[in-house]
Scaffold this motif. Structure first.
Motif, PDB file in Angstrom:
ATOM      1  N   GLU A   1      -4.484 -52.647 -19.426  1.00  0.00           N
ATOM      2  CA  GLU A   1      -3.521 -52.903 -20.547  1.00  0.00           C
ATOM      3  C   GLU A   1      -3.542 -51.659 -21.615  1.00  0.00           C
ATOM      4  OE1 GLU A   1      -2.461 -56.008 -23.974  1.00  0.00           O
ATOM      5  OE2 GLU A   1      -3.806 -56.629 -22.483  1.00  0.00           O
ATOM      6  N   ARG A   2      -4.969 -51.535 -21.805  1.00  0.00           N
ATOM      7  CA  ARG A   2      -5.216 -50.126 -22.906  1.00  0.00           C
ATOM      8  C   ARG A   2      -4.627 -48.958 -22.311  1.00  0.00           C
ATOM      9  NH1 ARG A   2     -10.601 -51.832 -22.021  1.00  0.00           N
ATOM     10  NH2 ARG A   2     -11.776 -50.580 -20.507  1.00  0.00           N
ATOM     11  N   MET A   3      -4.854 -48.701 -21.305  1.00  0.00           N
ATOM     12  CA  MET A   3      -4.309 -47.479 -20.535  1.00  0.00           C
ATOM     13  C   MET A   3      -2.863 -47.468 -20.607  1.00  0.00           C
ATOM     14  SD  MET A   3      -6.657 -45.111 -19.821  1.00  0.00           S
ATOM     15  CE  MET A   3      -7.341 -45.547 -21.502  1.00  0.00           C
ATOM     16  N   ALA A   4      -2.285 -48.407 -19.907  1.00  0.00           N
ATOM     17  CA  ALA A   4      -0.806 -48.523 -20.135  1.00  0.00           C
ATOM     18  C   ALA A   4      -0.111 -48.122 -21.559  1.00  0.00           C
ATOM     19  CB  ALA A   4      -0.274 -49.756 -19.556  1.00  0.00           C
ATOM     20  N   ILE A   5      -0.839 -48.831 -22.332  1.00  0.00           N
ATOM     21  CA  ILE A   5      -0.255 -48.659 -23.683  1.00  0.00           C
ATOM     22  C   ILE A   5      -0.595 -47.258 -24.289  1.00  0.00           C
ATOM     23  CG2 ILE A   5      -0.678 -49.370 -26.135  1.00  0.00           C
ATOM     24  CD1 ILE A   5      -1.189 -52.239 -25.148  1.00  0.00           C
ATOM     25  N   LYS A   6      -1.764 -46.739 -23.722  1.00  0.00           N
ATOM     26  CA  LYS A   6      -2.152 -45.428 -24.412  1.00  0.00           C
ATOM     27  C   LYS A   6      -1.143 -44.130 -23.786  1.00  0.00           C
ATOM     28  CE  LYS A   6      -5.926 -42.045 -23.864  1.00  0.00           C
ATOM     29  NZ  LYS A   6      -7.174 -41.782 -23.374  1.00  0.00           N
TER      30      LYS A   6
END
Length: 830
Positions: free
Chosen positions: A150-155
């Protein structure tokens, strides 16, 4: 009746405010410490227990057993072992490999180093992370599809809805970036897991081809093949010990037939496997090959012991003060008995008072924990939230803790108070027996013994950490900036240009390239043997591949012979043997003194110009010894000096060490970053200061020191509070005695000294118990360091004197005030 007990308890607390504050405050500090440590311990033991079927999940770790070297555990095994395990062991329901790599990810103009995990398509059979978008299983069926957290997709894409988006990953060090499509987005791995990743993609054999044509995905024969974390889910009820006993024949059956052509040992001599439960990896994991830093089981056990000791000190305080109060409340108890109260009534009354006191202390403790928990998290680098009050396990633990403390603190004082004989009390006789001064002295001695032992331990850990950080490493570690990833294409072809551009700065004296820097986990390990003695008796020696400026950059003086230089990179290609034949020599080498001893040379001069065999089988070659350097401490102080062979080998350089002479390191960093961006625009800079890396090696000891310092202070505070209240009662009880002494000619100073001496006795006696215990514990702890301080008597004397000084400061003022009073007041009082 209950109302009467409650009213009496409240009046007792309000009547003697000093005792109430000491009791409640001391208990609150002790309970708050116990609660915070309990939260920390619960968090440490919670790692990886949330996975489905966690009790059946294991990882296969390797035990590398190189002759002449201590056995080392590694969290990785050869990648091809997975298929062999599944074939040979029907107990295995499923097996998953995880190969972690840090790679360059590019999305538009944004370029980052990210943690990439190449995994098998059945990854989610073991790691049941929730899929937020897309299909996790099908996303891993294609080698050009990825799964993002999730954090990578948002980043990278601003939201979880990133299915179908594309970006570039440089999967291989020597390859051009490949385009990958997002096939699924999963939740971030929980913080309390040994496993961590940002990007998942399918294992592609093409990505593991080496320059020599070998595919690392199927190799068992070199250290570079040990890079797969392999997880198993076993069938229920499997005896893992019996399964592990079959690993030796398993290795003999499945190791490649060409194994002995590459290494000097048979595979079952070289390494073994073990099964480690996934729930044990964080605290009991291997020495090397961790996915992320693990915990320290010894630290956890130390915290548990400290929590119990502080709770003991707090409980002793309560018992001590209750026993002291029994002298003053003897008449009250006697009157209650005369009016018809039974012994059970008295016990219930005082147990109720104890419960009220403990309850108030517990409320205060919970408030303290709520306030202090952010600082506690920062100190221990943990992530304990403030929602623990809603946890049923925590609620049950708090209730159990309160019951235990109430029983431990209140039962014996209640038993003592309830046995008073009314006739004795009404005749003004002080209660006698075991609950008198002797027991209070024993308790006070125990309190200060714990405090002194903690002070000694804190001092020793501080001194050892300070010694380790300041010890002579044999090289200059300050003012060195380290660059990583130097061998990543295309910058590996730019080393000469990078050297020229970096050293053009007036405050940069040199730059050196190497495969590793001091205090790195990574270094080569190769067979070396003397051709003039026994080529069939190799020694496995750590090998560091360096350039001609390495020793100059680190300020290392060559003892005999010479260093590498531009004119002698490879040295003569041939040497003449004693029989006149010519021997080809492929490279030059520099030994340290430990390697000299391992190889059997008595003096450094004996090794010069000697030719050593290097490697085994088709990987074998020769090196010529051109110099000898001192033993350099390239590992933390816990590890003894290792033998090292230094070889000039540009194709294996991974790091650059930059020596600067500026008191403005930030300016140097900015210059290096600018130069790097100009030469290698498509690669992020990975740079750090060597001194920070060296200091990080002692973070565990630093944490122990900080926590022991805090807990030692709390122990001293609690003990001092108890001693202060105890002194108040004792001085009040001895008012008549002091008045008579003054009438008979005793001076204020003499009476003060007399009182101080009496309160010093338990502190002095505490040393007799604390010193042997502290010596035993600290001697055992220091054994973990190859280079350590000696246990000086100063540490023990200093701790004892500190405790004595604190005791004097605690009771000195009271002793002086009562000693200087006019004796007439004491006699009238009595």
């Amino acid at each position: 009746m209950l109302k009467n007990y409650f009213v009496t308890a409240v009046r007792t607390l309000l009547r003697d405010k000093t005792t109430s504050v000491v009791n409640i405050g001391g208990l609150a500090i002790g309970l708050a410490t116990v609660i915070m440590i309990a939260l920390f311990v619960k968090d440490e033991f919670s790692y990886d227990r949330f996975w489905a079927d966690a009790e059946r999940l294991y990882r296969v770790d390797s035990l590398v057993m190189v002759p002449d070297r201590p056995m080392r555990s590694n969290g990785r095994i050869p990648s091809s072992v997975r298929d062999a395990l599944v074939k040979d062991f029907p107990e295995i329901e499923t097996a998953v490999r995880v190969i972690n790599r840090e790679r360059v990810v590019k999305n538009g103009d944004d370029v980052f180093f990210e943690q990439i995990s190449a995994v098998d398509p059945n990854f989610f059979d073991i790691f049941d992370l929730r899929v937020l978008a897309g299909n996790g299983s099908t996303a891993l069926e294609s080698v050009t599809s990825v799964v993002l957290t999730e954090r990578m997709a948002i980043k990278y894409f601003g939201s979880v809805d990133a299915i179908g988006e594309t970006f570039e990953i440089t999967q291989r060090l020597d390859s051009i970036p490949g385009t990958y499509t997002v096939g699924a987005v999963i939740e971030n791995p929980p913080l309390n897991s040994h496993f961590d990743t940002d990007i998942l993609l399918a294992i592609n054999p093409v990505d593991y081809l080496h320059a020599d044509g070998q595919n690392g995905l199927y190799d068992w024969t070199t250290y570079r093949s040990f890079y797969a974390h392999t997880y198993l889910r076993l069938a229920s009820g499997i005896n893992t010990a019996a399964m592990e006993s079959q690993f030796d024949p398993f290795i003999a059956r499945n190791a490649p037939s060409h194994f002995s052509q590459h290494l000097a040992y048979e595979p079952d001599v070289y390494f073994d496997f073990r099964l480690i439960p996934i729930t044990d990896i964080y605290l009991r994991g291997p020495e090397t090959g961790r996915i992320k830093p693990g915990g320290d089981l010894m630290t956890v056990y130390s915290f548990i012991a400290i929590a119990m000791l502080l709770l003991l000190i707090s409980t002793i305080n309560f018992i001590n003060l209750s026993l002291a109060k029994s002298v003053l409340r003897a008449r009250e108890i006697s009157l209650r008995k005369i009016l018809g109260a039974s012994r059970n009534d008295i016990i219930r009354q005082f147990m109720g008072e104890t419960a009220l006191t403990v309850g108030l202390a517990l409320i205060l403790a919970l408030m303290l924990v709520f306030i202090v928990i952010p600082a506690f998290n920062q100190l221990l680098s943990t992530f304990i939230g403030r929602d623990y009050l809603s946890d049923p396990v925590f609620q049950f633990g708090i209730l159990s803790l309160m019951i235990v403390v109430v029983i431990a603190s209140g039962f014996y004082p209640s038993f003592v108070l309830s046995r008073h004989r009314p006739a004795d009390a009404l005749r003004s006789r002080s209660p006698s027996g075991l609950y008198g001064g002797h027991l209070r002295s024993i308790f006070a001695t125990l309190q200060f013994a714990i405090s002194i032992a903690l002070i000694v331990s804190t001092t020793v850990i501080y001194q050892q950490t300070r010694y380790a950080r300041s010890m002579d490493l044999g090289y200059e570690s300050d003012q060195v900036l380290v660059l990583r990833g130097i061998n990543d294409s295309p910058e590996s072809a730019q080393t000469d240009t990078l050297r020229q551009r970096i050293t053009a700065h007036p405050e940069i004296s040199s730059i050196a390239f190497s495969n590793s820097v001091p205090f790195d986990e990574r270094n080569g390990l190769n067979d070396f043997y003397r051709l003039d003695i026994d080529p069939d008796a190799p020694h496995m020696i750590p090998t560091r591949y360096i350039d001609q400026d390495y020793f100059r950059t680190y300020g290392v003086d060559v003892l005999v012979g010479r260093d590498f230089d531009e004119n002698h990179r490879l040295d003569p290609t041939t040497l003449r043997n004693d029989d006149g034949t010519l021997l080809e020599v492929e490279s030059a080498a520099v030994l340290n003194l430990a390697a000299l001893r391992v190889l059997g040379f008595e003096q450094p001069e004996d090794a010069l110009d000697m030719v050593l065999g290097f490697g085994h089988g088709r990987n074998s070659r020769t090196v010529r010894v051109v110099g000898v350097v001192p033993d350099l401490k390239l590992k933390p102080a816990m590890i003894a000096d290792e033998p090292n062979v230094f070889i000039w080998a540009p194709f294996l350089w991974r790091s650059a060490s930059i020596r600067y002479n500026s008191d403005q390191p930030l300016n140097i960093y900015e210059f290096v970053a600018s130069t790097w961006a100009d030469l290698v625009p498509n690669r992020p800079l990975k740079a750090s200061y060597l001194s920070n890396q060296i200091n990080a090696a002692y973070n565990g000891a630093e944490l122990r020191f900080k926590m022991l310092a805090v807990f030692s202070s709390l122990a001293i505070i609690i003990s001092s509070l108890g001693l202060y209240a105890l002194a108040s009662f004792d001085v009040q009880r001895r008012t008549l005695e002091i008045g008579i002494r003054k009438v008979l000619g005793a001076t204020t100073g003499r009476i003060t000294r007399l009182l101080l001496l009496e309160f010093s006795k338990p502190v002095l006696a505490a040393n007799l118990f604390a010193w042997p215990i502290a010596w035993f514990l600290m001697s055992d702890w220091l054994e973990s360091y190859a280079y350590r301080i000696e246990l000086s008597p100063i540490y023990f004397l200093g701790a004892g004197l500190m405790a004595l000084f604190i005791a004097w400061c605690t009771v000195g003022a009271q002793a002086y005030n009562i000693a200087r009073k006019n004796p007439i007041h004491a006699l009238r009082y009595e």
